[in-house]
Design a protein around this motif. Structure first.
Motif, PDB file in Angstrom:
ATOM      1  N   GLU A   1      37.240  21.547  78.683  1.00  0.00           N
ATOM      2  CA  GLU A   1      38.303  21.391  80.008  1.00  0.00           C
ATOM      3  C   GLU A   1      38.955  19.745  79.636  1.00  0.00           C
ATOM      4  O   GLU A   1      38.450  19.137  79.251  1.00  0.00           O
ATOM      5  N   PHE A   2      40.180  19.678  79.963  1.00  0.00           N
ATOM      6  CA  PHE A   2      41.280  19.207  79.618  1.00  0.00           C
ATOM      7  C   PHE A   2      42.014  18.687  81.198  1.00  0.00           C
ATOM      8  O   PHE A   2      41.601  19.395  82.151  1.00  0.00           O
ATOM      9  N   LYS A   3      42.012  17.475  80.803  1.00  0.00           N
ATOM     10  CA  LYS A   3      42.660  16.941  82.438  1.00  0.00           C
ATOM     11  C   LYS A   3      44.194  16.965  82.203  1.00  0.00           C
ATOM     12  O   LYS A   3      44.092  17.075  83.725  1.00  0.00           O
ATOM     13  N   SER A   4      44.719  17.345  81.082  1.00  0.00           N
ATOM     14  CA  SER A   4      46.119  16.997  81.754  1.00  0.00           C
ATOM     15  C   SER A   4      46.998  18.093  80.518  1.00  0.00           C
ATOM     16  O   SER A   4      47.879  18.366  80.407  1.00  0.00           O
ATOM     17  N   ARG A   5      46.144  18.577  80.098  1.00  0.00           N
ATOM     18  CA  ARG A   5      46.356  20.137  78.816  1.00  0.00           C
ATOM     19  C   ARG A   5      45.811  20.992  78.337  1.00  0.00           C
ATOM     20  O   ARG A   5      45.373  21.300  79.233  1.00  0.00           O
ATOM     21  N   TRP A   6      46.778  22.134  78.529  1.00  0.00           N
ATOM     22  CA  TRP A   6      46.243  23.913  78.221  1.00  0.00           C
ATOM     23  C   TRP A   6      45.393  23.840  76.881  1.00  0.00           C
ATOM     24  O   TRP A   6      44.487  24.541  76.836  1.00  0.00           O
TER      25      TRP A   6
ATOM     26  N   LEU B   1      40.938  25.539  67.287  1.00  0.00           N
ATOM     27  CA  LEU B   1      42.202  25.297  68.037  1.00  0.00           C
ATOM     28  C   LEU B   1      40.800  25.012  69.930  1.00  0.00           C
ATOM     29  O   LEU B   1      39.884  24.983  69.265  1.00  0.00           O
ATOM     30  N   GLU B   2      42.024  23.870  70.571  1.00  0.00           N
ATOM     31  CA  GLU B   2      41.044  24.074  71.650  1.00  0.00           C
ATOM     32  C   GLU B   2      41.787  24.372  72.743  1.00  0.00           C
ATOM     33  O   GLU B   2      42.809  24.302  73.376  1.00  0.00           O
ATOM     34  N   PHE B   3      40.922  25.119  74.316  1.00  0.00           N
ATOM     35  CA  PHE B   3      41.559  25.437  74.933  1.00  0.00           C
ATOM     36  C   PHE B   3      41.116  24.952  76.140  1.00  0.00           C
ATOM     37  O   PHE B   3      39.537  25.607  76.373  1.00  0.00           O
ATOM     38  N   ASN B   4      41.863  25.240  77.153  1.00  0.00           N
ATOM     39  CA  ASN B   4      41.617  24.898  78.923  1.00  0.00           C
ATOM     40  C   ASN B   4      40.449  25.856  79.556  1.00  0.00           C
ATOM     41  O   ASN B   4      41.671  27.186  79.758  1.00  0.00           O
ATOM     42  N   TRP B   5      39.543  25.773  80.032  1.00  0.00           N
ATOM     43  CA  TRP B   5      39.251  27.547  80.421  1.00  0.00           C
ATOM     44  C   TRP B   5      39.325  28.136  81.822  1.00  0.00           C
ATOM     45  O   TRP B   5      40.118  28.840  82.198  1.00  0.00           O
ATOM     46  N   VAL B   6      40.015  26.502  82.503  1.00  0.00           N
ATOM     47  CA  VAL B   6      41.069  26.864  83.457  1.00  0.00           C
ATOM     48  C   VAL B   6      41.738  27.429  83.539  1.00  0.00           C
ATOM     49  O   VAL B   6      41.975  28.741  85.080  1.00  0.00           O
ATOM     50  N   ILE B   7      42.193  27.932  82.207  1.00  0.00           N
ATOM     51  CA  ILE B   7      43.991  28.455  82.018  1.00  0.00           C
ATOM     52  C   ILE B   7      43.027  30.358  82.250  1.00  0.00           C
ATOM     53  O   ILE B   7      44.384  30.872  82.502  1.00  0.00           O
ATOM     54  N   VAL B   8      42.572  30.933  82.353  1.00  0.00           N
ATOM     55  CA  VAL B   8      42.255  32.155  82.441  1.00  0.00           C
ATOM     56  C   VAL B   8      42.391  32.664  83.983  1.00  0.00           C
ATOM     57  O   VAL B   8      41.799  33.258  84.463  1.00  0.00           O
TER      58      VAL B   8
END
Length: 237
Positions: free
Chosen positions: A162-167, A176-183
């Motif tokens: 979980e990122f606050k301000s990036r995807w 690589l790390e991704f913000n799970w909210v993107i799905v």
């Protein structure tokens, strides 16, 4: 109680999720986004857990009140019928009453089962977050594996968080790390975020060369980039 079934303690004012672990010798309590959690040694007796909760009741009530006073208003009520986005489609939430069980996507509905839905919306939210995180981890890995050959790179560790301000983010080593909210975004927008981070393994900035690389792999990337800029702030659970 089944060892895989979450353990709940109900009081008049709130419910407590009990997490037992062999890695702890002492108990601790936390209030996380309106949810009370007590982490205890695996074999700690129930009466001792009850005593800890009684002793800490005033502290728990104070923390819950503080959360309610400072947390931003949410547009979700976590009740049956609400619409939840996932990869470009909207699914209806179905909330059932019963023992906590894993959330499932069944017959076009995201089904959550919690003990008392009307008074425990935070458990519905917690179950939904776990569901999204689990599916994000699977889907994003699949997309990374599909696109890395098109970009022409090799990846290292791929994880969701979980990122606050990036995807997303990457390292020169291919992690690589991704913000799970993107799905919660449309499927092609998720593809764009994956391609974006993979291209950063070639160009570590946002130079014209970087964007040319993104465009080579995804000619319509600007459409998805614009969607994310306009609607990305609204993706939340």
């Amino acid at each position: 109680m089944n060892k895989h079934e979450p353990e709940l303690i109900h009081t008049e004012a709130y419910s407590v999720l009990v997490e037992r672990t062999s890695r702890r010798k002492t108990a601790s309590i936390k209030v996380d986004e309106g949810e009370v959690i007590i982490i205890v040694p695996k074999l700690l007796q129930q009466d001792k857990i009850d005593k800890i909760l009684v002793d800490k009741r005033s502290w728990i009530v104070e923390k819950l009140a503080l959360y309610q006073a400072t947390s931003p208003a949410t547009i979700r009520e976590y009740v049956s019928g609400e619409s939840l986005p996932y990869l470009g489609r909207n699914y209806r939430l179905k909330v059932l009453t019963g023992d906590l069980t894993p959330t499932k996507l069944l017959n076009g509905r995201i089904t959550v089962t919690v003990p008392e839905p009307s008074t425990q919306s935070h458990y519905v939210r917690r179950a939904l977050v776990k569901w999204y995180k689990r599916h994000a981890d699977k889907k994003i890995r699949e997309k990374v594996w599909r696109y890395e050959s098109l970009v022409g790179v090799e990846t290292g560790v791929v994880r969701t968080k979980e990122f606050k301000s990036r995807w997303g983010s990457c390292t020169p080593y291919g992690d690589l790390e991704f913000n799970w909210v993107i799905v919660m975004a449309p499927n092609r927008v998720v593809d764009y975020v994956v391609v974006h981070e993979l291209c950063h393994l070639i160009h570590h900035d946002h130079s014209p060369q970087f964007w040319k690389e993104v465009e080579r792999v995804m000619p319509d990337y600007k459409e998805h980039k614009d969607w994310l800029r306009e609607y990305g702030h609204g993706l939340s659970i």
